[in-house]
Design a protein around this motif. Structure first.
Motif, short mmCIF file in Angstrom:
data_model
loop_
_atom_site.label_atom_id
_atom_site.label_comp_id
_atom_site.label_asym_id
_atom_site.label_seq_id
_atom_site.Cartn_x
_atom_site.Cartn_y
_atom_site.Cartn_z
N ALA A 188 34.41 42.76 27.45
CA ALA A 188 35.10 43.15 28.68
C ALA A 188 34.74 42.25 29.86
CB ALA A 188 34.77 44.60 29.01
N GLN A 189 33.87 41.27 29.63
CA GLN A 189 33.45 40.40 30.74
C GLN A 189 34.56 39.43 31.14
OE1 GLN A 189 29.89 38.38 29.50
NE2 GLN A 189 28.67 40.24 29.50
N LEU A 190 34.60 39.11 32.43
CA LEU A 190 35.49 38.07 32.92
C LEU A 190 34.88 36.71 32.61
CD1 LEU A 190 36.39 39.63 36.39
CD2 LEU A 190 37.74 39.67 34.29
N HIS A 191 35.72 35.71 32.44
CA HIS A 191 35.23 34.37 32.14
C HIS A 191 34.33 33.89 33.28
CE1 HIS A 191 35.17 30.08 31.30
NE2 HIS A 191 35.56 30.39 30.07
N PRO A 192 33.18 33.28 32.97
CA PRO A 192 32.24 32.87 34.01
C PRO A 192 32.79 31.81 34.97
CG PRO A 192 31.53 32.07 31.87
CD PRO A 192 32.68 32.99 31.63
N ASP A 193 33.82 31.06 34.56
CA ASP A 193 34.41 30.05 35.43
C ASP A 193 35.54 30.60 36.32
OD1 ASP A 193 32.68 28.16 34.38
OD2 ASP A 193 34.14 27.42 32.91
N LEU A 194 35.83 31.89 36.19
CA LEU A 194 36.87 32.49 37.02
C LEU A 194 36.43 32.47 38.47
CD1 LEU A 194 39.57 34.08 37.22
CD2 LEU A 194 38.20 36.16 36.98
N ILE A 195 37.28 31.96 39.34
CA ILE A 195 36.98 31.90 40.77
C ILE A 195 37.76 33.02 41.45
CG2 ILE A 195 37.16 30.53 42.88
CD1 ILE A 195 37.06 28.03 41.02
N VAL A 196 37.07 33.94 42.08
CA VAL A 196 37.70 35.04 42.80
C VAL A 196 37.58 34.73 44.29
CG1 VAL A 196 37.69 37.52 43.24
CG2 VAL A 196 37.08 36.65 40.97
N LYS A 197 38.70 34.37 44.91
CA LYS A 197 38.69 33.97 46.32
C LYS A 197 38.86 35.15 47.26
CE LYS A 197 40.17 29.24 45.66
NZ LYS A 197 41.06 28.17 46.10
N GLU A 198 39.52 36.19 46.83
CA GLU A 198 39.79 37.36 47.65
C GLU A 198 38.52 38.19 47.80
OE1 GLU A 198 41.37 40.15 49.94
OE2 GLU A 198 42.66 38.54 49.24
N LYS A 199 38.11 38.42 49.03
CA LYS A 199 36.89 39.20 49.27
C LYS A 199 37.07 40.67 48.89
CE LYS A 199 35.18 36.32 53.05
NZ LYS A 199 34.34 35.42 52.40
N LYS A 200 38.31 41.12 48.89
CA LYS A 200 38.58 42.52 48.57
C LYS A 200 39.04 42.68 47.13
CE LYS A 200 40.03 43.63 53.26
NZ LYS A 200 41.15 44.07 54.09
N ALA A 201 38.47 41.87 46.23
CA ALA A 201 38.84 41.96 44.81
C ALA A 201 38.56 43.36 44.29
CB ALA A 201 38.07 40.93 44.00
N MET A 202 39.37 43.79 43.34
CA MET A 202 39.19 45.13 42.79
C MET A 202 39.23 45.07 41.27
SD MET A 202 42.95 46.89 43.39
CE MET A 202 42.87 48.17 42.16
N ASN A 203 38.56 45.98 40.64
CA ASN A 203 38.66 46.14 39.20
C ASN A 203 39.73 47.18 38.91
OD1 ASN A 203 36.55 44.39 38.32
ND2 ASN A 203 35.06 45.90 39.01
N VAL A 204 40.51 46.93 37.87
CA VAL A 204 41.52 47.88 37.43
C VAL A 204 41.06 48.43 36.09
CG1 VAL A 204 43.92 48.15 36.68
CG2 VAL A 204 43.38 46.65 38.60
N PHE A 205 41.00 49.73 35.99
CA PHE A 205 40.58 50.37 34.76
C PHE A 205 41.79 50.96 34.07
CE2 PHE A 205 36.93 50.31 37.54
CZ PHE A 205 35.96 49.76 36.71
N LYS A 206 41.96 50.60 32.81
CA LYS A 206 43.06 51.13 32.02
C LYS A 206 42.50 51.64 30.70
CE LYS A 206 44.56 46.88 29.72
NZ LYS A 206 45.33 47.08 28.54
N GLY A 207 43.29 52.42 30.01
CA GLY A 207 42.83 52.95 28.73
C GLY A 207 41.75 53.99 28.87
N SER A 208 41.69 54.67 30.00
CA SER A 208 40.63 55.65 30.23
C SER A 208 40.96 57.03 29.67
CB SER A 208 40.31 55.74 31.73
OG SER A 208 41.47 56.07 32.45
N ASN A 209 42.21 57.26 29.27
CA ASN A 209 42.59 58.52 28.65
C ASN A 209 42.61 58.30 27.13
OD1 ASN A 209 43.86 60.76 27.54
ND2 ASN A 209 45.45 60.86 29.10
#
Length: 142
Positions: free
Chosen positions: A25-46
């Protein structure tokens, strides 16, 4: 496998994958997240309803909040890639398009399960005006 419902549901049984907190479930270590308000989206929780899309579960009974969050931020375009083309990536692309975003699927950054279902998903998305491009074109589009 088909569940009687309601609603009647055809369900592909998957091996355990993308478990929260695991390597898968990890994001790729080279992923650059520029948005300071980044959010995680959770799916498949039901556990009773599968959830291929990052926007809705497969029966569209519940939303993840991603669509509203992107609209609230003034986002107009989505770029989608990953695994699996014929299921999660395709469903996310389809729902992003339904939500009103100009949607681009990055073809060479996406892999699928089966050639016939990849082809069927690709045709379905093209018929819904989802843009399909190779990664070399993304920089000029973004």
């Amino acid at each position: 496998m088909t569940f009687a419902g309601p609603p009647k549901t055809d369900q592909k049984l998957w091996p355990k994958h993308c478990v929260q907190g695991s390597w898968g479930a990890q994001l790729h270590p080279d992923l650059i997240v520029k948005e300071k308000k980044a959010m995680n989206v959770f799916k498949g929780s039901n556990p009773l309803v599968d959830s291929y899309s990052a926007f809705w579960d497969n029966n569209k009974l519940s939303e993840t909040g991603l669509g509203k969050e992107l609209k609230d931020r003034g986002i107009t375009d989505t770029f989608v890639c990953g695994l699996a083309y014929d299921f999660c990536v395709g469903s996310t692309s389809e729902h992003a398009n339904e939500y009103g975003f100009r949607t681009t699927l990055i073809d060479d950054a996406t892999r699928g399960i089966d050639a016939s279902t990849i082809s069927a998903m690709k045709n379905k998305l093209i018929n819904k005006s989802v843009i399909i491009v190779d990664s070399s074109r993304v920089k000029t589009m973004a």
